[in-house]
Design an enzyme around this catalytic site. Sequence first.
Site, PDB file in Angstrom:
ATOM      1  N   TYR A  20       0.845  -1.196   0.000  1.00 55.86           N
ATOM      2  CA  TYR A  20       0.000   0.000   0.000  1.00 55.86           C
ATOM      3  C   TYR A  20       0.883   1.250   0.000  1.00 55.86           C
ATOM      4  O   TYR A  20       0.728   2.149  -0.830  1.00 55.86           O
ATOM      5  CB  TYR A  20      -0.909  -0.007   1.236  1.00 55.86           C
ATOM      6  CG  TYR A  20      -1.593   1.308   1.478  1.00 55.86           C
ATOM      7  CD1 TYR A  20      -2.624   1.728   0.640  1.00 55.86           C
ATOM      8  CD2 TYR A  20      -1.208   2.149   2.524  1.00 55.86           C
ATOM      9  CE1 TYR A  20      -3.257   2.951   0.847  1.00 55.86           C
ATOM     10  CE2 TYR A  20      -1.826   3.359   2.735  1.00 55.86           C
ATOM     11  CZ  TYR A  20      -2.852   3.754   1.895  1.00 55.86           C
ATOM     12  OH  TYR A  20      -3.464   4.968   2.093  1.00 55.86           O
TER      13      TYR A  20
HETATM   14  O1  LIG Z   1      -2.396   7.244   7.774  1.00 54.04           O
HETATM   15  C1  LIG Z   1      -2.182   6.371   6.952  1.00 54.04           C
HETATM   16  O2  LIG Z   1      -1.254   6.471   6.193  1.00 54.04           O
HETATM   17  C2  LIG Z   1      -3.059   5.158   6.880  1.00 54.04           C
HETATM   18  O3  LIG Z   1      -3.905   5.140   8.031  1.00 54.04           O
HETATM   19  C3  LIG Z   1      -4.664   3.999   8.168  1.00 54.04           C
HETATM   20  O4  LIG Z   1      -3.799   2.905   8.416  1.00 54.04           O
HETATM   21  P1  LIG Z   1      -3.463   2.562   9.923  1.00 54.04           P
HETATM   22  O5  LIG Z   1      -2.762   3.682  10.580  1.00 54.04           O
HETATM   23  O6  LIG Z   1      -2.780   1.242   9.907  1.00 54.04           O
HETATM   24  O7  LIG Z   1      -4.931   2.507  10.591  1.00 54.04           O
HETATM   25  P2  LIG Z   1      -5.730   1.317  11.283  1.00 54.04           P
HETATM   26  O8  LIG Z   1      -5.859   0.167  10.380  1.00 54.04           O
HETATM   27  O9  LIG Z   1      -6.973   1.902  11.821  1.00 54.04           O
HETATM   28  O10 LIG Z   1      -4.765   0.883  12.494  1.00 54.04           O
HETATM   29  C4  LIG Z   1      -4.509   1.781  13.549  1.00 54.04           C
HETATM   30  C5  LIG Z   1      -3.651   1.098  14.578  1.00 54.04           C
HETATM   31  O11 LIG Z   1      -4.400   0.042  15.168  1.00 54.04           O
HETATM   32  C6  LIG Z   1      -3.659  -1.165  15.104  1.00 54.04           C
HETATM   33  N1  LIG Z   1      -4.614  -2.273  14.927  1.00 54.04           N
HETATM   34  C7  LIG Z   1      -5.325  -2.405  13.800  1.00 54.04           C
HETATM   35  C8  LIG Z   1      -6.223  -3.407  13.632  1.00 54.04           C
HETATM   36  C9  LIG Z   1      -6.385  -4.333  14.664  1.00 54.04           C
HETATM   37  O12 LIG Z   1      -7.198  -5.283  14.580  1.00 54.04           O
HETATM   38  N2  LIG Z   1      -5.673  -4.176  15.793  1.00 54.04           N
HETATM   39  C10 LIG Z   1      -4.784  -3.176  15.956  1.00 54.04           C
HETATM   40  O13 LIG Z   1      -4.139  -3.083  17.024  1.00 54.04           O
HETATM   41  C11 LIG Z   1      -2.717  -1.007  13.955  1.00 54.04           C
HETATM   42  O14 LIG Z   1      -1.572  -1.824  14.149  1.00 54.04           O
HETATM   43  C12 LIG Z   1      -2.387   0.474  14.028  1.00 54.04           C
HETATM   44  O15 LIG Z   1      -1.355   0.685  14.921  1.00 54.04           O
HETATM   45  C13 LIG Z   1      -5.505   3.714   6.924  1.00 54.04           C
HETATM   46  O16 LIG Z   1      -6.122   2.451   6.985  1.00 54.04           O
HETATM   47  C14 LIG Z   1      -4.702   3.844   5.658  1.00 54.04           C
HETATM   48  O17 LIG Z   1      -5.572   3.750   4.549  1.00 54.04           O
HETATM   49  C15 LIG Z   1      -3.985   5.167   5.688  1.00 54.04           C
HETATM   50  O18 LIG Z   1      -3.284   5.463   4.557  1.00 54.04           O
END
Ligand SMILES: O=C(O)[C@H]1O[C@H](OP(=O)(O)OP(=O)(O)OC[C@H]2O[C@@H](n3ccc(=O)[nH]c3=O)[C@H](O)[C@@H]2O)[C@H](O)[C@@H](O)[C@@H]1O
Length: 428
Positions: free
Chosen positions: A240
């Site tokens: 991504y």
């Molecule tokens: O800012 C960005 O660049 C990205 O932000 C998000 O990605 P992410 O930060 O990974 O967001 P989440 O999927 O909501 O995860 C947030 C946090 O929760 C954690 N998480 C996620 C899912 C889960 O089941 N458990 C968990 O602890 C992840 O490791 C992460 O640290 C978006 O999904 C992306 O499309 C975007 O581009």
Amino acid sequence: MRSSEDEYVFPLTPGKFKIERTHAINRQFHRCTSTLFLWALFLIVLTAMYISLFTSGNRCLSSSPSLYDSVEWQKQVRDSAQIRRSNGLSVLVTGAAGFVGTHVSLALKKRGDGVVGLDNFNDYYDPSLKKARKNLLNSNGIFIAEGDINDARILAKVFDIVAFTHVMHLAAQAGVRYAIENPHSYVHSNVAGLVTLLEASKSANPQPAFVWASSSSVYGLNTKVPFSESDRTDRPASLYAATKKAGEGITHTYNHIYGLSITGLRFFTVYGPWGRPDMAYFSFTRNILQGKPITVYRGKNGVDLARDFTYIDDIVKGCLGSLDTSGKSTGSGGKKRGPAPYRIFNLGNTSPVTVPTLVSILEKHLKAKAKQNVVEMPGNGDVPFTHANISLARREIGYKPTTDLETGLKKFVSWYLSYYGYNQGKLL
Ligand SMILES: O=C(O)[C@H]1O[C@H](OP(=O)(O)OP(=O)(O)OC[C@H]2O[C@@H](n3ccc(=O)[nH]c3=O)[C@H](O)[C@@H]2O)[C@H](O)[C@@H](O)[C@@H]1O
């Protein structure tokens, strides 16, 4: 060499030979014709399958020609693009039925700009949520053309009908970890689709200014915080992130060769009402309310993961600020006439919060306890933390986030409860 067939019909007596031989020839003839018939049938079925796949594929990628060639469809596009303030913009918003696309479209319309949406309504997450967002936009006078950014025909059509001043490109294959499951969807939307849209934009006359969603994930495995736009971005941790980084390079070439004004926005984990169900804050809320467990990832040595969670209203202000200050594209007829702006901004909140803190804020607003499975972060593209330096965006586009996670999640939870009917007691 003789075939086994020859051996089978070889006569025992000369008299019988002719009859046996005739039967054998007949049998062979029948075999041949039935084999030919089967092959023909097979080819017909194959052709029919191909035609049906091709046409259904086209239906997915674009509206049928009769639809967007119709006077009614073109009128809807034209009406939606109407500018209702002096010096207003006329904006093509891709991914308009998406989370950020919906909010940006509404904000533009509210201040009197013309907005035409484009969305393919794919099923990466619940399409009914996208349809509900579409209804919201429709009731505010915004038309969404149903089509894919890879479909050059629909793009040519909308650019033919409307002289857009700006393109706000938010359509993308989002989600960091889903790239493991479906890598090609990232290349399809974030690379091929981007190029198709840039081709249409650079060929348009006048050329629109182009503002688009990159991602904080381009900072990848960097350890220096906060992340600044001038930091290296050559170590993506997910496909991504790699496609978003590719987008930054691709947009640069269209700026360089064709004079397109480009602004890339590195969004930092955007959240809020009408959000994306695949994101942690959204799925945690759903599971907590349903009494289901949530999985909380933790970094190496038990370190909590952290994100610079950014509230949607702040992001919308950053998008509008970028559109307003984008500067003009200089090309026409696909030819560059002079240098045009190429900008990249971080749009974050500048105050990272750990994932366990996110969970406890949600528990407080939902008045329910989460069942947590804490596991080590799998090596599937995640990064341990993000933290934006936003001084460049503050200086250049007046970006100033004002919503902390506590306040933003309260608004999200209130929307969630109302949208899914919890307030009416239906689901509790
Ligand atoms: O800012 C960005 O660049 C990205 O932000 C998000 O990605 P992410 O930060 O990974 O967001 P989440 O999927 O909501 O995860 C947030 C946090 O929760 C954690 N998480 C996620 C899912 C889960 O089941 N458990 C968990 O602890 C992840 O490791 C992460 O640290 C978006 O999904 C992306 O499309 C975007 O581009």
